[in-house]
Design a protein around this motif. Structure first.
Motif, PDB file in Angstrom:
ATOM      1  N   GLN A  36       0.856  -1.189   0.000  1.00 23.74           N
ATOM      2  CA  GLN A  36       0.000   0.000   0.000  1.00 23.74           C
ATOM      3  C   GLN A  36       0.886   1.231   0.000  1.00 23.74           C
ATOM      4  O   GLN A  36       2.075   1.139   0.312  1.00 23.74           O
ATOM      5  CB  GLN A  36      -0.893  -0.004   1.250  1.00 23.74           C
ATOM      6  CG  GLN A  36      -0.113   0.098   2.559  1.00 23.74           C
ATOM      7  CD  GLN A  36      -0.965  -0.098   3.780  1.00 23.74           C
ATOM      8  OE1 GLN A  36      -1.714  -1.076   3.883  1.00 23.74           O
ATOM      9  NE2 GLN A  36      -0.878   0.823   4.740  1.00 23.74           N
ATOM     10  N   PRO A  37       0.339   2.388  -0.375  1.00 23.70           N
ATOM     11  CA  PRO A  37       1.150   3.614  -0.356  1.00 23.70           C
ATOM     12  C   PRO A  37       1.594   3.952   1.073  1.00 23.70           C
ATOM     13  O   PRO A  37       0.789   3.990   1.989  1.00 23.70           O
ATOM     14  CB  PRO A  37       0.172   4.683  -0.889  1.00 23.70           C
ATOM     15  CG  PRO A  37      -0.870   3.930  -1.638  1.00 23.70           C
ATOM     16  CD  PRO A  37      -1.020   2.623  -0.932  1.00 23.70           C
ATOM     17  N   ILE A  38       2.884   4.164   1.244  1.00 23.11           N
ATOM     18  CA  ILE A  38       3.454   4.505   2.548  1.00 23.11           C
ATOM     19  C   ILE A  38       4.333   5.745   2.371  1.00 23.11           C
ATOM     20  O   ILE A  38       5.173   5.793   1.473  1.00 23.11           O
ATOM     21  CB  ILE A  38       4.289   3.345   3.124  1.00 23.11           C
ATOM     22  CG1 ILE A  38       3.401   2.106   3.330  1.00 23.11           C
ATOM     23  CG2 ILE A  38       4.937   3.737   4.442  1.00 23.11           C
ATOM     24  CD1 ILE A  38       4.147   0.874   3.778  1.00 23.11           C
ATOM     25  N   SER A  39       4.126   6.747   3.208  1.00 18.34           N
ATOM     26  CA  SER A  39       4.843   8.011   3.069  1.00 18.34           C
ATOM     27  C   SER A  39       6.317   7.860   3.416  1.00 18.34           C
ATOM     28  O   SER A  39       6.737   6.877   4.036  1.00 18.34           O
ATOM     29  CB  SER A  39       4.205   9.073   3.987  1.00 18.34           C
ATOM     30  OG  SER A  39       4.427   8.734   5.347  1.00 18.34           O
ATOM     31  N   TRP A  40       7.097   8.853   3.006  1.00 13.65           N
ATOM     32  CA  TRP A  40       8.520   8.854   3.323  1.00 13.65           C
ATOM     33  C   TRP A  40       8.746   8.883   4.837  1.00 13.65           C
ATOM     34  O   TRP A  40       9.632   8.200   5.357  1.00 13.65           O
ATOM     35  CB  TRP A  40       9.199  10.073   2.677  1.00 13.65           C
ATOM     36  CG  TRP A  40       9.547   9.880   1.241  1.00 13.65           C
ATOM     37  CD1 TRP A  40       8.855  10.332   0.154  1.00 13.65           C
ATOM     38  CD2 TRP A  40      10.681   9.161   0.724  1.00 13.65           C
ATOM     39  NE1 TRP A  40       9.477   9.951  -1.012  1.00 13.65           N
ATOM     40  CE2 TRP A  40      10.609   9.240  -0.697  1.00 13.65           C
ATOM     41  CE3 TRP A  40      11.739   8.476   1.297  1.00 13.65           C
ATOM     42  CZ2 TRP A  40      11.551   8.643  -1.532  1.00 13.65           C
ATOM     43  CZ3 TRP A  40      12.703   7.882   0.471  1.00 13.65           C
ATOM     44  CH2 TRP A  40      12.598   7.964  -0.920  1.00 13.65           C
ATOM     45  N   LEU A  41       7.912   9.672   5.539  1.00 15.01           N
ATOM     46  CA  LEU A  41       8.077   9.780   6.991  1.00 15.01           C
ATOM     47  C   LEU A  41       7.775   8.455   7.676  1.00 15.01           C
ATOM     48  O   LEU A  41       8.499   8.040   8.600  1.00 15.01           O
ATOM     49  CB  LEU A  41       7.163  10.881   7.542  1.00 15.01           C
ATOM     50  CG  LEU A  41       7.263  11.141   9.055  1.00 15.01           C
ATOM     51  CD1 LEU A  41       8.706  11.488   9.450  1.00 15.01           C
ATOM     52  CD2 LEU A  41       6.311  12.266   9.475  1.00 15.01           C
ATOM     53  N   ASP A  42       6.736   7.757   7.206  1.00 15.83           N
ATOM     54  CA  ASP A  42       6.399   6.453   7.800  1.00 15.83           C
ATOM     55  C   ASP A  42       7.471   5.412   7.493  1.00 15.83           C
ATOM     56  O   ASP A  42       7.771   4.546   8.328  1.00 15.83           O
ATOM     57  CB  ASP A  42       5.035   5.974   7.293  1.00 15.83           C
ATOM     58  CG  ASP A  42       3.882   6.761   7.902  1.00 15.83           C
ATOM     59  OD1 ASP A  42       4.135   7.524   8.853  1.00 15.83           O
ATOM     60  OD2 ASP A  42       2.740   6.620   7.433  1.00 15.83           O
ATOM     61  N   SER A  43       8.053   5.490   6.293  1.00 12.76           N
ATOM     62  CA  SER A  43       9.148   4.580   5.946  1.00 12.76           C
ATOM     63  C   SER A  43      10.374   4.866   6.814  1.00 12.76           C
ATOM     64  O   SER A  43      11.039   3.940   7.292  1.00 12.76           O
ATOM     65  CB  SER A  43       9.517   4.730   4.463  1.00 12.76           C
ATOM     66  OG  SER A  43       8.429   4.382   3.630  1.00 12.76           O
ATOM     67  N   LEU A  44      10.665   6.162   7.030  1.00 10.85           N
ATOM     68  CA  LEU A  44      11.781   6.560   7.894  1.00 10.85           C
ATOM     69  C   LEU A  44      11.538   6.081   9.320  1.00 10.85           C
ATOM     70  O   LEU A  44      12.456   5.555   9.975  1.00 10.85           O
ATOM     71  CB  LEU A  44      11.944   8.082   7.865  1.00 10.85           C
ATOM     72  CG  LEU A  44      12.972   8.686   8.838  1.00 10.85           C
ATOM     73  CD1 LEU A  44      14.370   8.192   8.505  1.00 10.85           C
ATOM     74  CD2 LEU A  44      12.912  10.215   8.803  1.00 10.85           C
ATOM     75  N   PHE A  45      10.307   6.233   9.818  1.00 10.54           N
ATOM     76  CA  PHE A  45       9.968   5.801  11.167  1.00 10.54           C
ATOM     77  C   PHE A  45      10.169   4.294  11.299  1.00 10.54           C
ATOM     78  O   PHE A  45      10.766   3.816  12.276  1.00 10.54           O
ATOM     79  CB  PHE A  45       8.515   6.169  11.482  1.00 10.54           C
ATOM     80  CG  PHE A  45       8.139   5.984  12.928  1.00 10.54           C
ATOM     81  CD1 PHE A  45       8.079   7.074  13.781  1.00 10.54           C
ATOM     82  CD2 PHE A  45       7.833   4.726  13.444  1.00 10.54           C
ATOM     83  CE1 PHE A  45       7.737   6.914  15.119  1.00 10.54           C
ATOM     84  CE2 PHE A  45       7.498   4.549  14.772  1.00 10.54           C
ATOM     85  CZ  PHE A  45       7.448   5.658  15.617  1.00 10.54           C
ATOM     86  N   THR A  46       9.682   3.534  10.318  1.00 11.86           N
ATOM     87  CA  THR A  46       9.766   2.074  10.375  1.00 11.86           C
ATOM     88  C   THR A  46      11.205   1.588  10.360  1.00 11.86           C
ATOM     89  O   THR A  46      11.587   0.727  11.155  1.00 11.86           O
ATOM     90  CB  THR A  46       8.996   1.446   9.195  1.00 11.86           C
ATOM     91  OG1 THR A  46       7.633   1.862   9.240  1.00 11.86           O
ATOM     92  CG2 THR A  46       9.052  -0.080   9.250  1.00 11.86           C
TER      93      THR A  46
END
Length: 438
Positions: A36-46
């Protein structure tokens, strides 16, 4: 003529961490990595959560990420848990390169060792022990999950959770983590065993392997082993008493499952992040007690975070020594240098200040009960990953704050402080004068 920029070992470690986090974020943003679409910030957080072996997530790992994304997360958990510099040294050894003094100092810094002697041997032992333990854990977990999920998925889930547990990451592939296995002996014992071994620290494990006898162990190993056993037993009993009548957690379970759940949740807060009960439904008293466990954390040179158990024990011993009117801190017929007391107090104080600052910011930006905010911040600092449900609803400011706190919790407050501060080499001494205290 250009001046050469000198980077200290703490600064180099921080820079390396940042580079790997950026690389991991870019890999998670690939279309093949997510469902699913995941933002850059959420990818950085993960990826920060994986690299710091925390386990806090803003999207569900098992559904939001594809197998490719999950494998990337698992690799970054392993790198973060065993240490970037450990992997670099192993790579150099495979190439037959000579490991110089600077590289040994970096290993000493990354594994929180007091001397550079024996660090290469420790790295070899670290990798061998990790692979053996994770391999054994995969076999035990496969006994439970292969019949349920099939060979391919069962083995994959066993590997993912073994890596996540041994590195005290807390990432799970089920939306409810391990709640469906609350009374399962195989899952409880295997996962908790991995958490305890990973939390003891590689120095302790190597010491036990070499000496085999408790009386011959180093003081650090003795404190870690005794402290871990006592703290886990106390935590189990307190959580059982606090949650026994809570119908939303332990109250509705049969007695055998109550004991399993209390045991698991007593072990898990010391940096693990796995849960077999609904953490969002625990009592405030249990949440506060868990916050204390998360802040204490695991052992030095371990995969866990927090201020570290030995730091906590040194402060406690120093207080008792002062109350008894003694000048020297002793335990197990050994004395502890006062420099360690200063270091422990510095670690605890800097950690408290950063936690207070993060809680203050989140109390402004997030619409949530205060106890949930404190719980989430301390979980991030202790690289635990337990959540009372706030992480999924964080604002972008809240996510950035927790990213920094996870980063701080993994590297350690003193590492960050030493990377920014200039060491005072002055030999000037001033006359002493008393001030009123207490």
């Amino acid at each position: 003529m250009s001046r050469q920029v000198k980077i200290s070992p703490p600064q180099f470690l921080i820079l390396t961490f940042v580079v790997f986090i950026i690389l991991g974020t870019m890999l998670l943003k690939m279309p093949i990595s997510s469902n699913q679409p995941i933002s850059w910030l959420d990818s950085l957080f993960t990826i920060t959560s994986a690299m710091t072996v925390t386990g806090l997530v803003v999207v569900d790992t098992g559904t939001a990420y594809s197998y490719v994304g999950q494998v990337i997360i698992m690799i970054w958990i392993q790198i973060g848990g065993l240490g970037i510099m450990s992997f670099a040294i192993l790579f150099f050894m495979f190439l037959g390169k000579k490991i110089g003094f600077r590289e040994r100092v970096l290993i000493q810094q990354s594994l929180n060792q007091t001397t550079i002697g024996g660090v290469i041997r420790l790295v070899r032992s670290l990798f061998a022990f990790s692979l053996i333990i994770e391999g054994i854990a995969v076999i035990f977990l496969s006994i439970r999950w292969v019949p349920e999920l099939g060979w391919g998925k069962g083995l994959y889930y066993s590997l993912f959770h073994a890596v996540s547990a041994f590195n005290n990451a807390g990432f799970g592939l089920w939306p409810d983590n391990l709640m469906k296995y609350v009374g399962d002996p195989i899952v409880n014992l295997t996962i908790s065993g991995l958490l305890i071994l990973g939390g003891l620290g590689f120095t302790v494990m190597a010491d036990v392997w070499r000496k085999r006898t408790f009386s011959k162990l180093s003081l650090h190993s003795k404190l870690m082993i005794v402290g871990t056993i006592v703290l886990n037993i106390v935590a189990m009993v307190i959580i059982l008493l606090l949650e026994m009548n809570n119908a939303k957690t332990l109250g509705s379970l049969p007695w055998s499952d109550k004991l399993w759940a209390a045991y698991f949740q007593g072990v898990s807060p010391r940096t693990a992040g796995f849960n077999t009960i609904d953490v969002t439904q625990i009592n405030d008293s249990t949440a506060f007690f868990t916050i204390i466990l998360m802040f204490i954390g695991a052992g030095s040179a371990s995969t866990g975070g927090g201020i570290k158990l030995t730091t906590f024990l040194i402060i406690v011993l120093a207080v008792f020594t002062y109350l008894k009117g003694k000048e020297e801190i002793t335990t197990f017929k050994r004395s502890i240098d006062n420099k360690l007391v200063f270091k422990s107090l510095a670690i605890a104080m800097i950690s408290i200040l950063f936690v207070i600052l993060a809680v203050f910011i989140l109390s402004i930006t997030e619409k949530a009960p205060f106890v949930k905010i404190v719980y989430e911040v301390v979980s991030a600092f202790g690289t635990v990953g337990l959540s009372m449900g706030l992480t999924f609803d964080l604002t972008w400011i809240g996510k950035i704050v927790l990213i920094f706190i996870m980063f701080l919790g993994k590297l350690g407050p003193l590492t960050l402080a030493f990377s920014l501060a200039r060491r005072d080499s002055s030999k000037i001494r001033y006359p002493k004068e008393d001030i009123l205290a207490g």
